[in-house]
Design a protein around this motif. Structure first.
Motif, mmCIF file in Angstrom:
data_model
loop_
_atom_site.group_PDB
_atom_site.id
_atom_site.type_symbol
_atom_site.label_atom_id
_atom_site.label_comp_id
_atom_site.label_asym_id
_atom_site.label_seq_id
_atom_site.Cartn_x
_atom_site.Cartn_y
_atom_site.Cartn_z
ATOM 1 N N PRO A 213 34.355 36.247 60.109
ATOM 2 C CA PRO A 213 34.206 36.115 58.558
ATOM 3 C C PRO A 213 35.451 35.971 58.071
ATOM 4 N N LEU A 214 36.736 36.398 58.478
ATOM 5 C CA LEU A 214 37.772 36.025 57.854
ATOM 6 C C LEU A 214 38.074 34.387 57.957
ATOM 7 N N HIS A 215 37.693 33.855 58.942
ATOM 8 C CA HIS A 215 38.062 32.585 59.311
ATOM 9 C C HIS A 215 36.774 31.405 58.815
ATOM 10 N N GLY A 216 35.990 30.994 59.668
ATOM 11 C CA GLY A 216 34.666 30.157 59.363
ATOM 12 C C GLY A 216 33.529 30.664 58.970
ATOM 13 N N ARG A 246 34.896 45.986 50.244
ATOM 14 C CA ARG A 246 34.635 44.555 50.883
ATOM 15 C C ARG A 246 35.632 43.655 50.078
ATOM 16 N N ARG A 247 35.477 42.653 50.742
ATOM 17 C CA ARG A 247 36.481 41.238 50.367
ATOM 18 C C ARG A 247 35.464 40.226 49.641
ATOM 19 N N ILE A 248 35.988 39.619 48.874
ATOM 20 C CA ILE A 248 35.246 38.564 48.277
ATOM 21 C C ILE A 248 35.143 37.538 49.059
ATOM 22 N N MET A 249 34.188 37.047 49.505
ATOM 23 C CA MET A 249 34.070 35.842 50.591
ATOM 24 C C MET A 249 34.474 34.645 49.851
ATOM 25 N N GLY A 250 35.192 33.518 50.420
ATOM 26 C CA GLY A 250 35.374 32.463 49.544
ATOM 27 C C GLY A 250 36.274 32.527 48.775
ATOM 28 N N MET A 251 37.251 33.539 48.724
ATOM 29 C CA MET A 251 38.312 33.740 47.872
ATOM 30 C C MET A 251 39.476 34.052 48.953
ATOM 31 N N GLY A 252 40.540 33.523 48.306
ATOM 32 C CA GLY A 252 42.124 33.884 49.063
ATOM 33 C C GLY A 252 42.371 33.077 50.237
ATOM 34 N N HIS A 253 43.417 32.994 50.620
ATOM 35 C CA HIS A 253 43.844 32.049 51.754
ATOM 36 C C HIS A 253 45.211 32.498 52.367
ATOM 37 N N ARG A 254 45.423 32.346 53.399
ATOM 38 C CA ARG A 254 46.700 32.843 53.957
ATOM 39 C C ARG A 254 47.730 32.016 53.633
ATOM 40 N N ILE A 255 47.489 30.537 53.578
ATOM 41 C CA ILE A 255 48.690 29.728 53.104
ATOM 42 C C ILE A 255 48.657 29.125 51.544
ATOM 43 N N LEU A 306 39.342 38.871 38.291
ATOM 44 C CA LEU A 306 39.022 40.102 38.796
ATOM 45 C C LEU A 306 40.295 40.396 39.714
ATOM 46 N N LEU A 307 40.327 39.321 40.632
ATOM 47 C CA LEU A 307 41.396 39.412 41.790
ATOM 48 C C LEU A 307 42.870 39.161 41.022
ATOM 49 N N SER A 308 43.075 38.583 40.204
ATOM 50 C CA SER A 308 44.002 38.422 39.692
ATOM 51 C C SER A 308 44.512 39.592 38.925
ATOM 52 N N ARG A 310 43.627 42.737 39.974
ATOM 53 C CA ARG A 310 43.806 43.504 41.010
ATOM 54 C C ARG A 310 45.201 43.354 41.914
ATOM 55 N N HIS A 311 45.547 42.123 41.934
ATOM 56 C CA HIS A 311 46.497 41.584 42.836
ATOM 57 C C HIS A 311 47.459 40.518 41.994
ATOM 58 N N PRO A 312 47.946 41.102 40.887
ATOM 59 C CA PRO A 312 48.761 40.217 39.960
ATOM 60 C C PRO A 312 50.081 39.402 40.788
ATOM 61 N N GLU A 313 50.376 39.843 41.685
ATOM 62 C CA GLU A 313 51.641 39.276 42.697
ATOM 63 C C GLU A 313 51.111 38.327 43.592
ATOM 64 N N ARG A 314 49.763 38.140 43.978
ATOM 65 C CA ARG A 314 49.381 37.144 44.874
ATOM 66 C C ARG A 314 47.966 36.369 44.485
ATOM 67 N N PRO A 315 48.171 35.266 44.052
ATOM 68 C CA PRO A 315 47.093 34.352 43.771
ATOM 69 C C PRO A 315 46.090 34.474 44.723
ATOM 70 N N ALA A 318 39.589 30.211 45.086
ATOM 71 C CA ALA A 318 38.607 29.627 45.982
ATOM 72 C C ALA A 318 39.216 29.166 47.230
ATOM 73 N N ASN A 319 38.728 29.346 48.266
ATOM 74 C CA ASN A 319 38.930 28.562 49.571
ATOM 75 C C ASN A 319 37.864 27.713 49.826
ATOM 76 N N VAL A 320 38.255 26.966 50.880
ATOM 77 C CA VAL A 320 37.257 25.760 51.496
ATOM 78 C C VAL A 320 35.881 26.171 51.467
HETATM 79 N N1 COA Z 1 38.802 39.714 48.142
HETATM 80 C C1 COA Z 1 39.779 40.893 47.944
HETATM 81 N N2 COA Z 1 40.646 41.190 48.263
HETATM 82 C C2 COA Z 1 41.587 40.083 48.830
HETATM 83 C C3 COA Z 1 40.825 39.126 49.309
HETATM 84 C C4 COA Z 1 39.391 38.809 49.091
HETATM 85 N N3 COA Z 1 39.035 37.469 49.469
HETATM 86 N N4 COA Z 1 41.677 38.313 49.974
HETATM 87 C C5 COA Z 1 42.850 39.379 50.132
HETATM 88 N N5 COA Z 1 42.836 40.031 49.421
HETATM 89 C C6 COA Z 1 43.495 41.131 49.265
HETATM 90 C C7 COA Z 1 43.623 41.948 50.395
HETATM 91 O O1 COA Z 1 42.883 43.001 50.316
HETATM 92 C C8 COA Z 1 45.188 42.598 50.351
HETATM 93 O O2 COA Z 1 45.445 43.734 49.563
HETATM 94 P P1 COA Z 1 46.270 44.830 49.766
HETATM 95 O O3 COA Z 1 47.503 44.342 49.819
HETATM 96 O O4 COA Z 1 45.937 45.842 48.596
HETATM 97 O O5 COA Z 1 45.597 45.591 51.116
HETATM 98 C C9 COA Z 1 45.783 41.446 50.038
HETATM 99 O O6 COA Z 1 45.178 40.662 49.092
HETATM 100 C C10 COA Z 1 46.352 40.690 50.912
HETATM 101 O O7 COA Z 1 45.395 40.257 51.983
HETATM 102 P P2 COA Z 1 45.930 39.821 53.274
HETATM 103 O O8 COA Z 1 44.705 40.379 54.362
HETATM 104 O O9 COA Z 1 47.176 40.346 53.881
HETATM 105 O O10 COA Z 1 45.971 38.127 53.180
HETATM 106 P P3 COA Z 1 45.820 37.195 54.310
HETATM 107 O O11 COA Z 1 46.642 36.233 54.158
HETATM 108 O O12 COA Z 1 45.854 37.725 55.608
HETATM 109 O O13 COA Z 1 44.287 36.988 54.185
HETATM 110 C C11 COA Z 1 42.080 35.724 54.156
HETATM 111 C C12 COA Z 1 43.960 35.535 54.051
HETATM 112 C C13 COA Z 1 41.549 34.417 53.945
HETATM 113 C C14 COA Z 1 41.974 36.653 55.586
HETATM 114 C C15 COA Z 1 41.637 36.809 52.927
HETATM 115 O O14 COA Z 1 41.974 35.917 51.626
HETATM 116 C C16 COA Z 1 40.234 36.855 52.850
HETATM 117 O O15 COA Z 1 39.870 37.981 53.844
HETATM 118 N N6 COA Z 1 39.416 36.161 52.292
HETATM 119 C C17 COA Z 1 38.184 36.310 52.390
HETATM 120 C C18 COA Z 1 37.505 35.849 53.586
HETATM 121 C C19 COA Z 1 37.406 34.190 53.424
HETATM 122 O O16 COA Z 1 37.001 33.649 52.571
HETATM 123 N N7 COA Z 1 37.774 33.732 54.441
HETATM 124 C C20 COA Z 1 37.672 32.071 54.878
HETATM 125 C C21 COA Z 1 39.155 31.619 54.594
HETATM 126 S S1 COA Z 1 39.359 30.030 54.749
#
Ligand code: COA
Length: 380
Positions: A213-216, A246-255, A306-308, A310-315, A318-320
């Motif tokens: 779930p953290l990838h595809g 739980r994390r919000i799916m579809g939000m956040g990205h490593r890069i 909401l995420l901004s 909680r995490h003002p330091e890290r944008p 929405a991801n793919v």
């Molecule tokens: N919802 C809630 N919090 C999130 C989040 C999300 N989608 N994505 C990151 N965070 C938070 C983490 O909880 C963490 O908080 P903490 O420092 O207080 O523990 C912080 O942001 C950094 O997260 P981290 O897991 O270190 O970042 P990452 O670069 O390893 O994560 C993802 C990248 C994609 C794994 C992550 O953003 C995520 O889990 N997204 C949801 C799953 C998803 O959509 N996956 C598809 C990716 S294309």
């Protein structure tokens, strides 16, 4: 860095390491610019590629870059290979009936004894995804056609409408996800390739990684989220998810530190699909697409806000996967097949990376710091 395994200028905290910022390979296949939200695939920006070429062309370019072997007639070869893959469906039917679509695909790809070259593997994925879906539903598999393009044929094998608007939208999807730097599944494929193992084993490893779930694996849960927030204020639901850990799916990205460029591509494809269907057919499917899109934008906005906070330091934008969910849903692809459909497109990149990795001739073998118990000192 010249493909010498993994290297990093500074040692990361090993406990937290996700290999962020570790340079691992020189690649000619794709570049992900996370600061500016730019994705280049085989030398062209993803949004330009998605609007201008068929999946077959991108696959040919990627494979050519990966192997230096020109593939001028990949369309015909791919179509013939789909037909060949279909011949193996009866022998693979036990695997294809495994309830989870990704498990079924993984098992079938691993089990297929014929066609273990890159083109055959690329062709086999849509055939096995579609045949598996039909068999699990108690329906007969539908044969591929050597005269259709990859995207259109996938829809046909799923018994979905294959009109030009839908085939184009799926093509945009497959092209856009065809490669994306060293994501987890591509890295898994390259690690296996580095051991000298076969192409199929690399693809099986990549499928296993993509399933997570953290990838595809996020698009299905994205639709669950849209369903759950249909009649409520999104923020309340999102807060309860975060409160439950739980994390919000579809939000956040490593890069990406901005909105994923592929989200824009899919959003545009959805709007065009809706317009084309409206002018040709009208009807409730069109209204459903626009309603879903409007709701998705509301949820995305609430999640981003909401995420901004909680995490003002890290944008965390929405991801793919966020708009993948909407686009595949609009095409009628069941959500249980979302990750497997992702694999149909990404397989082109996996195969090209496997070829690229093989040419380095280098085994990937990072190190771990031992922090476990130690035996008593030797008595001299
Ligand atoms: N919802 C809630 N919090 C999130 C989040 C999300 N989608 N994505 C990151 N965070 C938070 C983490 O909880 C963490 O908080 P903490 O420092 O207080 O523990 C912080 O942001 C950094 O997260 P981290 O897991 O270190 O970042 P990452 O670069 O390893 O994560 C993802 C990248 C994609 C794994 C992550 O953003 C995520 O889990 N997204 C949801 C799953 C998803 O959509 N996956 C598809 C990716 S294309």
């Amino acid at each position: 860095m010249n493909n010498e395994g993994l290297s990093s200028s500074s040692q990361p905290d090993a406990k937290a390491s996700g290999l962020e910022g570790v340079l691992f390979a020189d690649t000619r296949l794709s570049q992900v610019d996370g600061e500016h939200g730019e994705l280049i695939i085989a030398g062209t920006r993803a949004e330009t590629l998605a609007e201008s070429v068929e999946f077959e062309i991108v696959a040919a370019r990627l494979l050519e870059l990966g192997t230096d072997v020109p593939e001028p007639d990949l369309s015909a070869r791919l179509a013939r290979a789909r037909v060949a893959a279909y011949a193996a469906v009866p022998a693979l039917s036990d695997s294809l009936r495994i309830p989870d679509a990704m498990d079924a695909l993984l098992a079938a790809i691993a089990q297929a004894r014929t066609g273990r070259d890159p083109i055959s593997v690329l062709a086999a994925l849509p055939v096995y995804v579609a045949a598996g879906a039909r068999l699990r539903a108690g329906l007969p598999a539908i044969a591929p056609s050597a005269t259709r393009r990859h995207a259109e044929d996938f829809l046909a094998m799923l018994d979905l409408p294959t009109d030009a608007a839908r085939a184009r939208a799926l093509n945009v999807y497959l092209v856009t996800v065809s490669d994306h730097g060293l994501n987890a599944s591509t890295f898994a494929a390259r690690v296996v390739a580095s051991t000298g193992s076969d192409v199929v084993s690399s693809i099986v490893a990549a499928l296993g990684a993509l399933k997570g779930p953290l990838h595809g694996g996020a698009p299905g849960p994205v639709l669950d989220m849209l369903d759950a927030t249909q009649d409520t204020e999104p923020r309340i639901w999102l807060e309860s998810e975060l409160a439950a850990g739980r994390r919000i799916m579809g939000m956040g990205h490593r890069i990406y530190r901005v909105r994923d460029p592929r989200a824009f591509v899919f959003e545009r494809a959805l709007v065009r699909l809706e317009r084309q269907l409206a002018s040709e057919q009208g009807g409730s499917a069109v209204t459903a697409i626009m309603q879903r899109l409007a709701q998705a934008r509301r949820v995305e906005h609430a999640a981003e806000t909401l995420l901004s906070e909680r995490h003002p330091e890290r944008p965390l934008r929405a991801n793919v996967e966020f708009y993948t969910a909407l686009l595949l849903e609009a095409l009628g692809i069941p959500r249980a097949l979302f990750s497997a459909t992702f694999a149909v497109g990404r397989c082109a990149g996996w195969l090209a990376h496997v070829a690229e990795q093989r040419r380095t001739g280098k085994l990937v073998r990072p190190s771990a710091r031992y922090v476990g118990p130690r035996p008593a000192p030797r008595l001299e």
